[in-house]
Design a protein around this motif. Structure first.
Motif, PDB file in Angstrom:
ATOM      1  N   LEU A  13       0.834  -1.209   0.000  1.00 57.81           N
ATOM      2  CA  LEU A  13       0.000   0.000   0.000  1.00 57.81           C
ATOM      3  C   LEU A  13       0.865   1.254   0.000  1.00 57.81           C
ATOM      4  N   GLU A  14       1.984   1.216   0.722  1.00 56.08           N
ATOM      5  CA  GLU A  14       2.924   2.351   0.705  1.00 56.08           C
ATOM      6  C   GLU A  14       3.496   2.549  -0.696  1.00 56.08           C
ATOM      7  N   ILE A  15       3.830   1.459  -1.358  1.00 50.58           N
ATOM      8  CA  ILE A  15       4.370   1.541  -2.721  1.00 50.58           C
ATOM      9  C   ILE A  15       3.319   2.143  -3.651  1.00 50.58           C
ATOM     10  N   ILE A  16       2.086   1.676  -3.545  1.00 52.10           N
ATOM     11  CA  ILE A  16       1.005   2.217  -4.384  1.00 52.10           C
ATOM     12  C   ILE A  16       0.830   3.706  -4.121  1.00 52.10           C
ATOM     13  N   SER A  17       0.869   4.093  -2.862  1.00 47.17           N
ATOM     14  CA  SER A  17       0.735   5.505  -2.508  1.00 47.17           C
ATOM     15  C   SER A  17       1.870   6.332  -3.102  1.00 47.17           C
ATOM     16  N   ALA A  18       3.086   5.806  -3.026  1.00 47.81           N
ATOM     17  CA  ALA A  18       4.238   6.526  -3.580  1.00 47.81           C
ATOM     18  C   ALA A  18       4.129   6.646  -5.097  1.00 47.81           C
ATOM     19  N   LEU A  19       3.592   5.620  -5.741  1.00 46.56           N
ATOM     20  CA  LEU A  19       3.476   5.633  -7.198  1.00 46.56           C
ATOM     21  C   LEU A  19       2.254   6.413  -7.689  1.00 46.56           C
ATOM     22  N   ALA A  20       1.385   6.808  -6.771  1.00 45.61           N
ATOM     23  CA  ALA A  20       0.182   7.556  -7.158  1.00 45.61           C
ATOM     24  C   ALA A  20       0.535   8.873  -7.837  1.00 45.61           C
ATOM     25  N   ASP A  21       1.685   9.452  -7.467  1.00 48.47           N
ATOM     26  CA  ASP A  21       2.102  10.734  -8.043  1.00 48.47           C
ATOM     27  C   ASP A  21       2.871  10.585  -9.349  1.00 48.47           C
ATOM     28  N   GLY A  22       3.198   9.360  -9.726  1.00 44.65           N
ATOM     29  CA  GLY A  22       3.937   9.147 -10.964  1.00 44.65           C
ATOM     30  C   GLY A  22       4.941   8.024 -10.814  1.00 44.65           C
ATOM     31  N   GLU A  23       5.561   7.682 -11.918  1.00 43.67           N
ATOM     32  CA  GLU A  23       6.471   6.534 -11.908  1.00 43.67           C
ATOM     33  C   GLU A  23       7.754   6.818 -11.132  1.00 43.67           C
ATOM     34  N   LEU A  24       8.274   5.741 -10.544  1.00 40.95           N
ATOM     35  CA  LEU A  24       9.511   5.800  -9.769  1.00 40.95           C
ATOM     36  C   LEU A  24      10.312   4.527 -10.028  1.00 40.95           C
ATOM     37  N   SER A  25      11.611   4.632  -9.851  1.00 43.78           N
ATOM     38  CA  SER A  25      12.464   3.445  -9.933  1.00 43.78           C
ATOM     39  C   SER A  25      12.439   2.728  -8.591  1.00 43.78           C
ATOM     40  N   ALA A  26      12.939   1.500  -8.571  1.00 47.84           N
ATOM     41  CA  ALA A  26      13.032   0.751  -7.321  1.00 47.84           C
ATOM     42  C   ALA A  26      13.911   1.517  -6.327  1.00 47.84           C
ATOM     43  N   GLY A  27      14.982   2.111  -6.814  1.00 39.99           N
ATOM     44  CA  GLY A  27      15.869   2.901  -5.953  1.00 39.99           C
ATOM     45  C   GLY A  27      15.156   4.092  -5.338  1.00 39.99           C
ATOM     46  N   ASP A  28      14.318   4.754  -6.139  1.00 41.76           N
ATOM     47  CA  ASP A  28      13.527   5.873  -5.620  1.00 41.76           C
ATOM     48  C   ASP A  28      12.598   5.399  -4.501  1.00 41.76           C
TER      49      ASP A  28
END
Length: 107
Positions: free
Chosen positions: A22-37
């Motif tokens: 759920l944290e990952i989904i929340s972080a990706l809600a604003d746009g794409e990110l790399s695994a490192g991000d």
């Protein structure tokens, strides 16, 4: 057919029933990110992020794009973010109701 849909729905709910996902989904809600991000944002190990991303990818919750050596992740369908936000709103309402009830009972 109806039972199959419920089974698929249960599978996606199981996928989403993990706080880190759920944290990952929340972080990706604003746009794409790399695994490192995601590692930097969430403060968890790269191995852990990769494990969760693999599950999300397998269930088609996230999609990927490769740019050189980096793989970028994004939410595959914006309705996933909406569903998570809706469930969070339900939870907040339940907490607020419980708090309100507790205050009334103390009187």
């Amino acid at each position: 057919m109806k039972k199959e849909v419920f089974e698929l729905q249960a599978d996606i709910c199981k996928t989403l029933a993990n706080p880190k996902r759920l944290e990952i989904i929340s972080a990706l809600a604003d746009g794409e990110l790399s695994a490192g991000d995601l590692v930097e944002r969430l403060g968890i190990t790269k191995a852990n992020v990769s494990q969760h991303l693999a599950v999300l990818r397998q269930r088609k919750v996230v999609a990927t794009r490769r740019a050189g050596v980096n793989i970028y992740y994004r939410i595959n369908n914006p309705k996933i973010v909406e569903a998570c936000s809706l469930m969070k709103a339900v939870l907040i309402e339940q907490i607020e109701y419980a708090n309100s009830l507790a205050k009334r009972l103390k009187r």
